[in-house]
Motif scaffolding. Structure first.
Motif, PDB file in Angstrom:
ATOM      1  N   LEU A  91       1.456  14.611   7.736  1.00 39.83           N
ATOM      2  CA  LEU A  91       0.657  14.873   8.937  1.00 39.83           C
ATOM      3  C   LEU A  91       1.046  13.953  10.090  1.00 39.83           C
ATOM      4  O   LEU A  91       1.048  14.363  11.252  1.00 39.83           O
ATOM      5  CB  LEU A  91      -0.834  14.700   8.637  1.00 39.83           C
ATOM      6  N   LEU A  92       1.382  12.703   9.771  1.00 35.76           N
ATOM      7  CA  LEU A  92       1.744  11.726  10.792  1.00 35.76           C
ATOM      8  C   LEU A  92       3.232  11.717  11.123  1.00 35.76           C
ATOM      9  O   LEU A  92       3.664  11.042  12.046  1.00 35.76           O
ATOM     10  CB  LEU A  92       1.317  10.317  10.345  1.00 35.76           C
ATOM     11  N   GLY A  93       4.018  12.469  10.348  1.00 34.90           N
ATOM     12  CA  GLY A  93       5.458  12.493  10.571  1.00 34.90           C
ATOM     13  C   GLY A  93       6.137  11.190  10.187  1.00 34.90           C
ATOM     14  O   GLY A  93       7.166  10.828  10.751  1.00 34.90           O
ATOM     15  N   LEU A  94       5.558  10.471   9.228  1.00 35.11           N
ATOM     16  CA  LEU A  94       6.119   9.187   8.802  1.00 35.11           C
ATOM     17  C   LEU A  94       7.260   9.397   7.821  1.00 35.11           C
ATOM     18  O   LEU A  94       7.213  10.280   6.972  1.00 35.11           O
ATOM     19  CB  LEU A  94       5.042   8.322   8.147  1.00 35.11           C
ATOM     20  N   GLN A  95       8.285   8.555   7.963  1.00 33.27           N
ATOM     21  CA  GLN A  95       9.443   8.608   7.077  1.00 33.27           C
ATOM     22  C   GLN A  95       9.746   7.201   6.587  1.00 33.27           C
ATOM     23  O   GLN A  95       9.294   6.220   7.186  1.00 33.27           O
ATOM     24  CB  GLN A  95      10.653   9.154   7.834  1.00 33.27           C
ATOM     25  N   ALA A  96      10.524   7.116   5.522  1.00 30.49           N
ATOM     26  CA  ALA A  96      10.914   5.805   4.995  1.00 30.49           C
ATOM     27  C   ALA A  96      11.561   4.990   6.098  1.00 30.49           C
ATOM     28  O   ALA A  96      12.377   5.506   6.859  1.00 30.49           O
ATOM     29  CB  ALA A  96      11.876   5.985   3.821  1.00 30.49           C
ATOM     30  N   GLY A  97      11.169   3.738   6.221  1.00 28.42           N
ATOM     31  CA  GLY A  97      11.729   2.858   7.238  1.00 28.42           C
ATOM     32  C   GLY A  97      10.924   2.809   8.529  1.00 28.42           C
ATOM     33  O   GLY A  97      11.171   1.960   9.373  1.00 28.42           O
ATOM     34  N   ASP A  98       9.980   3.743   8.708  1.00 26.34           N
ATOM     35  CA  ASP A  98       9.135   3.709   9.905  1.00 26.34           C
ATOM     36  C   ASP A  98       8.298   2.443   9.893  1.00 26.34           C
ATOM     37  O   ASP A  98       7.920   1.935   8.840  1.00 26.34           O
ATOM     38  CB  ASP A  98       8.204   4.928   9.965  1.00 26.34           C
ATOM     39  N   ARG A  99       8.001   1.950  11.083  1.00 26.24           N
ATOM     40  CA  ARG A  99       7.205   0.730  11.215  1.00 26.24           C
ATOM     41  C   ARG A  99       5.770   1.091  11.600  1.00 26.24           C
ATOM     42  O   ARG A  99       5.546   2.023  12.359  1.00 26.24           O
ATOM     43  CB  ARG A  99       7.832  -0.186  12.251  1.00 26.24           C
ATOM     44  N   LEU A 100       4.824   0.325  11.052  1.00 26.38           N
ATOM     45  CA  LEU A 100       3.407   0.520  11.328  1.00 26.38           C
ATOM     46  C   LEU A 100       2.823  -0.789  11.831  1.00 26.38           C
ATOM     47  O   LEU A 100       3.097  -1.849  11.276  1.00 26.38           O
ATOM     48  CB  LEU A 100       2.675   0.964  10.057  1.00 26.38           C
ATOM     49  N   ALA A 101       2.038  -0.717  12.889  1.00 30.72           N
ATOM     50  CA  ALA A 101       1.391  -1.915  13.431  1.00 30.72           C
ATOM     51  C   ALA A 101       0.018  -2.071  12.780  1.00 30.72           C
ATOM     52  O   ALA A 101      -0.772  -1.125  12.753  1.00 30.72           O
ATOM     53  CB  ALA A 101       1.247  -1.785  14.945  1.00 30.72           C
ATOM     54  N   LEU A 102      -0.268  -3.243  12.255  1.00 30.53           N
ATOM     55  CA  LEU A 102      -1.533  -3.538  11.598  1.00 30.53           C
ATOM     56  C   LEU A 102      -2.313  -4.514  12.465  1.00 30.53           C
ATOM     57  O   LEU A 102      -1.782  -5.545  12.879  1.00 30.53           O
ATOM     58  CB  LEU A 102      -1.277  -4.145  10.219  1.00 30.53           C
ATOM     59  N   SER A 103      -3.553  -4.174  12.765  1.00 34.00           N
ATOM     60  CA  SER A 103      -4.377  -5.090  13.555  1.00 34.00           C
ATOM     61  C   SER A 103      -5.747  -5.247  12.908  1.00 34.00           C
ATOM     62  O   SER A 103      -6.269  -4.321  12.291  1.00 34.00           O
ATOM     63  CB  SER A 103      -4.509  -4.607  15.004  1.00 34.00           C
ATOM     64  N   LEU A 104      -6.302  -6.442  13.063  1.00 35.31           N
ATOM     65  CA  LEU A 104      -7.623  -6.747  12.537  1.00 35.31           C
ATOM     66  C   LEU A 104      -8.644  -6.391  13.609  1.00 35.31           C
ATOM     67  O   LEU A 104      -8.546  -6.844  14.748  1.00 35.31           O
ATOM     68  CB  LEU A 104      -7.702  -8.240  12.184  1.00 35.31           C
ATOM     69  N   LEU A 118       0.852  -1.190   0.000  1.00 45.66           N
ATOM     70  CA  LEU A 118       0.000   0.000   0.000  1.00 45.66           C
ATOM     71  C   LEU A 118       0.885   1.236   0.000  1.00 45.66           C
ATOM     72  O   LEU A 118       1.960   1.233   0.599  1.00 45.66           O
ATOM     73  CB  LEU A 118      -0.876   0.048   1.257  1.00 45.66           C
ATOM     74  N   VAL A 119       0.431   2.291  -0.640  1.00 44.64           N
ATOM     75  CA  VAL A 119       1.142   3.565  -0.609  1.00 44.64           C
ATOM     76  C   VAL A 119       0.300   4.541   0.199  1.00 44.64           C
ATOM     77  O   VAL A 119      -0.875   4.750  -0.091  1.00 44.64           O
ATOM     78  CB  VAL A 119       1.388   4.120  -2.038  1.00 44.64           C
ATOM     79  N   ILE A 120       0.898   5.121   1.232  1.00 43.34           N
ATOM     80  CA  ILE A 120       0.218   6.131   2.040  1.00 43.34           C
ATOM     81  C   ILE A 120       0.485   7.476   1.376  1.00 43.34           C
ATOM     82  O   ILE A 120       1.650   7.841   1.154  1.00 43.34           O
ATOM     83  CB  ILE A 120       0.737   6.125   3.492  1.00 43.34           C
ATOM     84  N   PRO A 121      -0.555   8.213   1.033  1.00 40.66           N
ATOM     85  CA  PRO A 121      -0.365   9.493   0.349  1.00 40.66           C
ATOM     86  C   PRO A 121       0.556  10.438   1.119  1.00 40.66           C
ATOM     87  O   PRO A 121       0.581  10.438   2.359  1.00 40.66           O
ATOM     88  CB  PRO A 121      -1.777  10.067   0.269  1.00 40.66           C
ATOM     89  N   ALA A 122       1.328  11.225   0.378  1.00 38.03           N
ATOM     90  CA  ALA A 122       2.308  12.144   0.969  1.00 38.03           C
ATOM     91  C   ALA A 122       1.675  13.053   2.016  1.00 38.03           C
ATOM     92  O   ALA A 122       2.268  13.296   3.067  1.00 38.03           O
ATOM     93  CB  ALA A 122       2.976  12.965  -0.128  1.00 38.03           C
ATOM     94  N   ARG A 123       0.475  13.548   1.769  1.00 36.21           N
ATOM     95  CA  ARG A 123      -0.185  14.465   2.710  1.00 36.21           C
ATOM     96  C   ARG A 123      -0.370  13.797   4.070  1.00 36.21           C
ATOM     97  O   ARG A 123      -0.080  14.378   5.110  1.00 36.21           O
ATOM     98  CB  ARG A 123      -1.532  14.895   2.137  1.00 36.21           C
ATOM     99  N   LEU A 124      -0.803  12.536   4.074  1.00 36.10           N
ATOM    100  CA  LEU A 124      -0.990  11.819   5.333  1.00 36.10           C
ATOM    101  C   LEU A 124       0.346  11.474   5.995  1.00 36.10           C
ATOM    102  O   LEU A 124       0.481  11.532   7.217  1.00 36.10           O
ATOM    103  CB  LEU A 124      -1.800  10.540   5.107  1.00 36.10           C
ATOM    104  N   ARG A 125       1.355  11.112   5.179  1.00 39.02           N
ATOM    105  CA  ARG A 125       2.680  10.825   5.748  1.00 39.02           C
ATOM    106  C   ARG A 125       3.233  12.059   6.451  1.00 39.02           C
ATOM    107  O   ARG A 125       3.799  11.963   7.536  1.00 39.02           O
ATOM    108  CB  ARG A 125       3.652  10.362   4.662  1.00 39.02           C
TER     109      ARG A 125
END
Length: 80
Positions: free
Chosen positions: A22-35, A13-20
């Motif tokens: 806003l969230l302060g996300l950078q390449a290499g950051d980890r995201l937790a996915l939960s159901l 998935l690609v997270i749009p630049a605007r959201l990245r």
């Protein structure tokens, strides 16, 4: 809805630049996915989290000289 994402053939998935931004996300950051009952939840892992004490060295921003354990004794700073 903040964004509509498309799953690639590789399952990416690609997270749009605007959201990245806003969230302060950078390449290499980890995201937790939960159901969850109503879908998926994606939460950035805090950069402050550390798995080792060594990674925490310097995290307080202290700029003074190194202190011994005896000098850091909380009893020295108590207001008795």
């Amino acid at each position: 809805m903040d964004a509509l994402l498309t799953l690639s053939s590789k399952g990416q998935l690609v997270i749009p630049a605007r959201l990245r931004q806003l969230l302060g996300l950078q390449a290499g950051d980890r995201l937790a996915l939960s159901l969850e009952a109503d879908g998926l939840r994606l939460v950035p892992e805090h950069r402050e989290k550390s798995r080792s004490a060594r990674a925490l060295i310097g995290c307080t921003g202290y700029q003074g000289p190194p202190l011994s354990l005896e000098q850091m004794d909380p009893a020295l700073f108590s207001e008795a």
